[in-house]
Design a protein around this motif. Structure first.
Motif, PDB file in Angstrom:
ATOM      1  N   ASP A 114       0.856  -1.170   0.000  1.00 45.81           N
ATOM      2  CA  ASP A 114       0.000   0.000   0.000  1.00 45.81           C
ATOM      3  C   ASP A 114       0.904   1.236   0.000  1.00 45.81           C
ATOM      4  OD1 ASP A 114      -2.717   1.396   0.911  1.00 45.81           O
ATOM      5  OD2 ASP A 114      -1.099   2.164   2.186  1.00 45.81           O
ATOM      6  N   PRO A 115       0.524   2.311  -0.722  1.00 46.17           N
ATOM      7  CA  PRO A 115       1.401   3.490  -0.821  1.00 46.17           C
ATOM      8  C   PRO A 115       1.854   4.058   0.517  1.00 46.17           C
ATOM      9  CG  PRO A 115      -0.326   3.645  -2.455  1.00 46.17           C
ATOM     10  CD  PRO A 115      -0.645   2.440  -1.616  1.00 46.17           C
ATOM     11  N   ASP A 116       0.982   4.079   1.516  1.00 45.06           N
ATOM     12  CA  ASP A 116       1.404   4.605   2.817  1.00 45.06           C
ATOM     13  C   ASP A 116       2.455   3.717   3.464  1.00 45.06           C
ATOM     14  OD1 ASP A 116       0.017   7.093   3.401  1.00 45.06           O
ATOM     15  OD2 ASP A 116      -1.827   5.938   3.287  1.00 45.06           O
ATOM     16  N   LEU A 117       2.302   2.408   3.330  1.00 42.32           N
ATOM     17  CA  LEU A 117       3.306   1.493   3.865  1.00 42.32           C
ATOM     18  C   LEU A 117       4.612   1.603   3.078  1.00 42.32           C
ATOM     19  CD1 LEU A 117       1.187  -1.713   4.588  1.00 42.32           C
ATOM     20  CD2 LEU A 117       2.049  -0.024   6.238  1.00 42.32           C
ATOM     21  N   LEU A 118       4.489   1.820   1.776  1.00 43.93           N
ATOM     22  CA  LEU A 118       5.682   2.010   0.955  1.00 43.93           C
ATOM     23  C   LEU A 118       6.416   3.272   1.391  1.00 43.93           C
ATOM     24  CD1 LEU A 118       7.547   1.357  -1.391  1.00 43.93           C
ATOM     25  CD2 LEU A 118       5.917   2.480  -2.930  1.00 43.93           C
ATOM     26  N   PHE A 119       5.665   4.338   1.654  1.00 44.14           N
ATOM     27  CA  PHE A 119       6.274   5.589   2.127  1.00 44.14           C
ATOM     28  C   PHE A 119       7.101   5.334   3.387  1.00 44.14           C
ATOM     29  CE2 PHE A 119       5.840   9.113   5.174  1.00 44.14           C
ATOM     30  CZ  PHE A 119       6.562  10.097   4.518  1.00 44.14           C
ATOM     31  N   LEU A 149      20.177   8.891  -5.191  1.00 43.23           N
ATOM     32  CA  LEU A 149      19.283   9.738  -5.985  1.00 43.23           C
ATOM     33  C   LEU A 149      18.026   8.967  -6.379  1.00 43.23           C
ATOM     34  CD1 LEU A 149      21.931  11.457  -8.303  1.00 43.23           C
ATOM     35  CD2 LEU A 149      20.830  12.427  -6.275  1.00 43.23           C
ATOM     36  N   ARG A 150      18.189   7.692  -6.728  1.00 44.08           N
ATOM     37  CA  ARG A 150      17.025   6.887  -7.095  1.00 44.08           C
ATOM     38  C   ARG A 150      16.070   6.731  -5.911  1.00 44.08           C
ATOM     39  NH1 ARG A 150      20.567   4.171 -11.010  1.00 44.08           N
ATOM     40  NH2 ARG A 150      21.614   2.926  -9.411  1.00 44.08           N
ATOM     41  N   LEU A 151      16.630   6.506  -4.734  1.00 39.49           N
ATOM     42  CA  LEU A 151      15.791   6.381  -3.536  1.00 39.49           C
ATOM     43  C   LEU A 151      15.025   7.666  -3.282  1.00 39.49           C
ATOM     44  CD1 LEU A 151      14.792   5.155  -0.885  1.00 39.49           C
ATOM     45  CD2 LEU A 151      16.978   5.796   0.158  1.00 39.49           C
ATOM     46  N   ARG A 152      15.709   8.800  -3.384  1.00 41.48           N
ATOM     47  CA  ARG A 152      15.055  10.082  -3.111  1.00 41.48           C
ATOM     48  C   ARG A 152      13.971  10.380  -4.143  1.00 41.48           C
ATOM     49  NH1 ARG A 152      14.544  12.724   1.564  1.00 41.48           N
ATOM     50  NH2 ARG A 152      14.514  14.961   1.327  1.00 41.48           N
ATOM     51  N   ALA A 153      14.217  10.036  -5.394  1.00 41.07           N
ATOM     52  CA  ALA A 153      13.215  10.251  -6.443  1.00 41.07           C
ATOM     53  C   ALA A 153      12.006   9.343  -6.225  1.00 41.07           C
ATOM     54  CB  ALA A 153      13.826  10.003  -7.819  1.00 41.07           C
ATOM     55  N   ALA A 154      12.243   8.097  -5.816  1.00 48.56           N
ATOM     56  CA  ALA A 154      11.140   7.177  -5.527  1.00 48.56           C
ATOM     57  C   ALA A 154      10.325   7.680  -4.344  1.00 48.56           C
ATOM     58  CB  ALA A 154      11.681   5.780  -5.244  1.00 48.56           C
ATOM     59  N   LEU A 155      10.997   8.226  -3.352  1.00 50.71           N
ATOM     60  CA  LEU A 155      10.298   8.796  -2.199  1.00 50.71           C
ATOM     61  C   LEU A 155       9.423   9.963  -2.632  1.00 50.71           C
ATOM     62  CD1 LEU A 155       9.791   9.062   0.843  1.00 50.71           C
ATOM     63  CD2 LEU A 155      11.876  10.461   0.980  1.00 50.71           C
ATOM     64  N   ALA A 156       9.934  10.819  -3.498  1.00 47.81           N
ATOM     65  CA  ALA A 156       9.149  11.960  -3.963  1.00 47.81           C
ATOM     66  C   ALA A 156       7.889  11.507  -4.685  1.00 47.81           C
ATOM     67  CB  ALA A 156      10.006  12.838  -4.891  1.00 47.81           C
ATOM     68  N   ARG A 157       8.002  10.501  -5.545  1.00 51.94           N
ATOM     69  CA  ARG A 157       6.824  10.006  -6.270  1.00 51.94           C
ATOM     70  C   ARG A 157       5.822   9.368  -5.320  1.00 51.94           C
ATOM     71  NH1 ARG A 157      10.919   8.211  -9.745  1.00 51.94           N
ATOM     72  NH2 ARG A 157      10.698   6.088  -8.944  1.00 51.94           N
ATOM     73  N   CYS A 159       5.406  10.136  -2.181  1.00 52.34           N
ATOM     74  CA  CYS A 159       4.761  11.236  -1.456  1.00 52.34           C
ATOM     75  C   CYS A 159       3.620  11.824  -2.281  1.00 52.34           C
ATOM     76  CB  CYS A 159       5.786  12.323  -1.131  1.00 52.34           C
ATOM     77  SG  CYS A 159       6.938  11.883   0.179  1.00 52.34           S
ATOM     78  N   LEU A 160       3.811  11.894  -3.588  1.00 48.98           N
ATOM     79  CA  LEU A 160       2.743  12.384  -4.461  1.00 48.98           C
ATOM     80  C   LEU A 160       1.557  11.428  -4.409  1.00 48.98           C
ATOM     81  CD1 LEU A 160       2.833  14.940  -6.295  1.00 48.98           C
ATOM     82  CD2 LEU A 160       3.201  13.405  -8.220  1.00 48.98           C
ATOM     83  N   ASP A 161       1.832  10.138  -4.404  1.00 41.88           N
ATOM     84  CA  ASP A 161       0.771   9.124  -4.357  1.00 41.88           C
ATOM     85  C   ASP A 161       0.003   9.140  -3.041  1.00 41.88           C
ATOM     86  OD1 ASP A 161       1.061   8.099  -6.891  1.00 41.88           O
ATOM     87  OD2 ASP A 161       2.415   6.486  -6.291  1.00 41.88           O
ATOM     88  N   GLY A 185      14.264  12.705 -13.806  1.00 42.19           N
ATOM     89  CA  GLY A 185      12.993  13.393 -14.027  1.00 42.19           C
ATOM     90  C   GLY A 185      12.301  13.816 -12.750  1.00 42.19           C
ATOM     91  N   ALA A 186      13.057  14.198 -11.729  1.00 36.77           N
ATOM     92  CA  ALA A 186      12.442  14.682 -10.486  1.00 36.77           C
ATOM     93  C   ALA A 186      11.635  15.948 -10.731  1.00 36.77           C
ATOM     94  CB  ALA A 186      13.517  14.930  -9.433  1.00 36.77           C
ATOM     95  N   ARG A 187      12.004  16.683 -11.777  1.00 33.85           N
ATOM     96  CA  ARG A 187      11.257  17.915 -12.102  1.00 33.85           C
ATOM     97  C   ARG A 187       9.802  17.604 -12.430  1.00 33.85           C
ATOM     98  NH1 ARG A 187      14.446  16.281 -16.143  1.00 33.85           N
ATOM     99  NH2 ARG A 187      13.697  16.169 -18.295  1.00 33.85           N
ATOM    100  N   HIS A 188       9.539  16.414 -12.957  1.00 31.32           N
ATOM    101  CA  HIS A 188       8.162  16.052 -13.293  1.00 31.32           C
ATOM    102  C   HIS A 188       7.321  15.909 -12.022  1.00 31.32           C
ATOM    103  CE1 HIS A 188       9.914  15.577 -17.138  1.00 31.32           C
ATOM    104  NE2 HIS A 188      10.287  14.326 -17.019  1.00 31.32           N
ATOM    105  N   THR A 189       7.883  15.220 -11.046  1.00 29.49           N
ATOM    106  CA  THR A 189       7.199  15.063  -9.762  1.00 29.49           C
ATOM    107  C   THR A 189       7.001  16.423  -9.105  1.00 29.49           C
ATOM    108  OG1 THR A 189       8.283  12.914  -9.501  1.00 29.49           O
ATOM    109  CG2 THR A 189       7.287  13.892  -7.531  1.00 29.49           C
ATOM    110  N   CYS A 190       8.037  17.252  -9.171  1.00 31.76           N
ATOM    111  CA  CYS A 190       7.983  18.578  -8.556  1.00 31.76           C
ATOM    112  C   CYS A 190       6.891  19.429  -9.202  1.00 31.76           C
ATOM    113  CB  CYS A 190       9.343  19.260  -8.698  1.00 31.76           C
ATOM    114  SG  CYS A 190       9.527  20.755  -7.706  1.00 31.76           S
ATOM    115  N   ALA A 191       6.773  19.380 -10.532  1.00 33.38           N
ATOM    116  CA  ALA A 191       5.765  20.173 -11.232  1.00 33.38           C
ATOM    117  C   ALA A 191       4.359  19.798 -10.777  1.00 33.38           C
ATOM    118  CB  ALA A 191       5.906  19.986 -12.745  1.00 33.38           C
ATOM    119  N   LEU A 192       4.097  18.512 -10.667  1.00 34.23           N
ATOM    120  CA  LEU A 192       2.768  18.069 -10.229  1.00 34.23           C
ATOM    121  C   LEU A 192       2.491  18.469  -8.784  1.00 34.23           C
ATOM    122  CD1 LEU A 192       2.768  14.532 -11.886  1.00 34.23           C
ATOM    123  CD2 LEU A 192       1.370  16.494 -12.575  1.00 34.23           C
ATOM    124  N   ALA A 193       3.505  18.355  -7.930  1.00 35.31           N
ATOM    125  CA  ALA A 193       3.326  18.743  -6.526  1.00 35.31           C
ATOM    126  C   ALA A 193       3.036  20.233  -6.413  1.00 35.31           C
ATOM    127  CB  ALA A 193       4.569  18.376  -5.723  1.00 35.31           C
TER     128      ALA A 193
END
Length: 319
Positions: A114-119, A149-157, A159-161, A185-193
Motif C-alpha cells: 500500500d502506498p502509505d506502507l511504501l512511504f 538519488l534513485r531512492l530520493r526520487a522514488a520517495l518523492a513520487r 509522497c505524491l501518491d 525526471g524529479a522535475r516532473h514530480t515537482c511540477a505536479l506537486a
C-alpha cells in the motif's frame, strides 16, 4: 535504471583504481573490454549483487511484453507471479550485498505495498542509508552515488501518491539540486506537486530552471494549477496546449491505463512519445482524484474528446 551500463561503469572504475592512472584512450578501451564480458571483471560483492539485479530487471521487463494479450484475470495472475519472482531475485541481491541500496529499494518496491506502507519503508531506507557526503558537481556523474538519488526520487513520487505534496516537492527539489541534469525526471514530480499546492510562483521558477522545455508532466501540471486557481480561460488554453503538444495526451487523460511499477525509476521511452503522456497522467492520478470535477470539466470540451477518439481510432486503442 540501466543496470548493465552501471555494472560496466562500476567494474571499470574499480579496475582503474587497481591499475592506477590511465589515459582517456586507455580507459575507453578498458570500458569496451568490460562491456564485452562484464562478468569476467566482477571482483567485489557489490558488483555481484548488481549482476543479479541486471538479470532480474531484464527478466521482469521481458515478462511484461505480452500483457496486452491477457484478459483481466490472467493479467492479475501474471502480474503477481512476476513481482514475486523479481522480489525473490532482489532479495537474493540484498543477501549477497547487504550494503546494496539498489537491491534494498527494488526489494521494497516489489513487495507491492500500500502506498502509505511504501512511504514508511522508503523513509526507513533513507534513514538506514543516509549519506551526508554529496559528490562534487553533478552527483549523477558518480555511479556509486546514484542509488541515493534513485531512492530520493522514488520517495518523492510516493509522497505524491500519498498526498504528501509538500514533502514530494522538497524531496524532488533535493534530487534536482544534487543532480542539475536531472536524468531521473524529479522535475516532473515537482511540477505536479507544485500544481497541487497552487504554487504558481514556484511552478514558474521550475519551468524557467529547465529552460521552459515543455513535456506532458509540465503541460498537465499547468492545466491543473490554473484550474485550481479558478482561472478558467487560461486553464482551457493550457488544456488545448496539453492536447496539441503531447502525443496522445487527450486519450491518456480521458482513458487512463495501468502502468507497471517503476523499478526503480521511470522506464526509458522515446521523448515526446505517447508513453510519456501515459506516465504523466498516471503520476497525476492522485491529484486529479483530489480536484473536484476536473475530469468532468475536461470531458465537457468536445474538441478534447474528439481528439482522444481520433487518437484511439488511429492507433487501434480501446474507446
Amino acid at each position: 535504471m540501466n543496470a548493465w551500463d552501471e555494472l560496466v561503469e562500476r567494474c571499470a572504475q574499480r579496475r582503474l583504481k587497481k591499475l592506477g592512472p590511465l589515459s582517456d584512450e586507455a580507459y575507453a578501451e578498458l570500458v569496451l573490454a568490460v562491456r564485452e564480458n562484464p562478468e569476467s571483471f566482477i571482483e567485489h560483492t557489490p558488483e555481484r549483487a548488481m549482476l543479479v539485479i541486471a538479470r532480474a530487471l531484464d527478466a521482469y521487463r521481458a515478462s511484461c511484453r505480452n500483457d496486452d494479450l491477457l484478459d483481466d484475470a490472467a493479467f492479475e495472475e501474471e502480474r503477481s507471479r512476476r513481482l514475486a519472482k523479481a522480489h525473490a531475485e532482489f532479495t537474493l541481491a540484498r543477501e549477497i550485498d547487504e550494503s546494496s541500496l539498489d537491491a534494498c529499494l527494488l526489494e521494497l518496491l516489489t513487495e507491492d505495498r500500500d502506498p502509505d506502507l511504501l512511504f514508511r519503508g522508503l523513509i526507513e531506507l533513507e534513514r538506514d542509508f543516509s549519506s551526508d557526503e554529496l559528490p562534487p558537481g553533478d552527483a549523477w556523474d558518480d555511479v556509486f552515488y546514484r542509488p541515493h538519488l534513485r531512492l530520493r526520487a522514488a520517495l518523492a513520487r510516493t509522497c505524491l501518491d500519498t498526498a504528501r505534496y509538500g514533502i514530494a516537492e522538497r524531496a524532488a527539489t533535493s534530487v534536482m539540486d544534487a543532480s542539475p541534469s536531472d536524468p531521473l525526471g524529479a522535475r516532473h514530480t515537482c511540477a505536479l506537486a507544485l500544481a497541487r499546492l497552487e504554487d504558481e510562483k514556484g511552478f514558474d521558477a521550475l519551468d524557467a530552471r529547465f529552460s521552459r522545455q515543455g513535456d506532458p508532466w509540465s503541460h498537465l501540471a499547468r492545466v491543473i494549477l490554473l484550474y485550481k486557481l479558478d482561472r478558467m480561460s487560461a486553464a482551457r488554453r493550457a488544456l488545448r496546449g496539453f492536447d496539441q503538444l503531447c502525443r496522445g495526451g487527450a486519450y491518456a487523460l480521458l482513458h487512463p491505463t495501468y502502468v507497471e511499477p517503476y523499478l526503480p525509476d521511470r522506464p526509458d521511452v522515446t521523448p515526446g512519445g505517447f508513453e510519456e503522456s501515459v506516465f504523466a497522467v498516471r503520476e497525476a492520478e492522485p491529484i486529479i482524484a483530489d480536484v473536484p470535477d476536473f475530469i468532468n470539466w475536461c470531458q465537457d470540451h468536445d474538441w478534447l474528446v474528439a481528439s482522444a477518439r481520433r487518437f484511439a481510432e488511429k492507433n487501434d486503442l480501446d474507446w
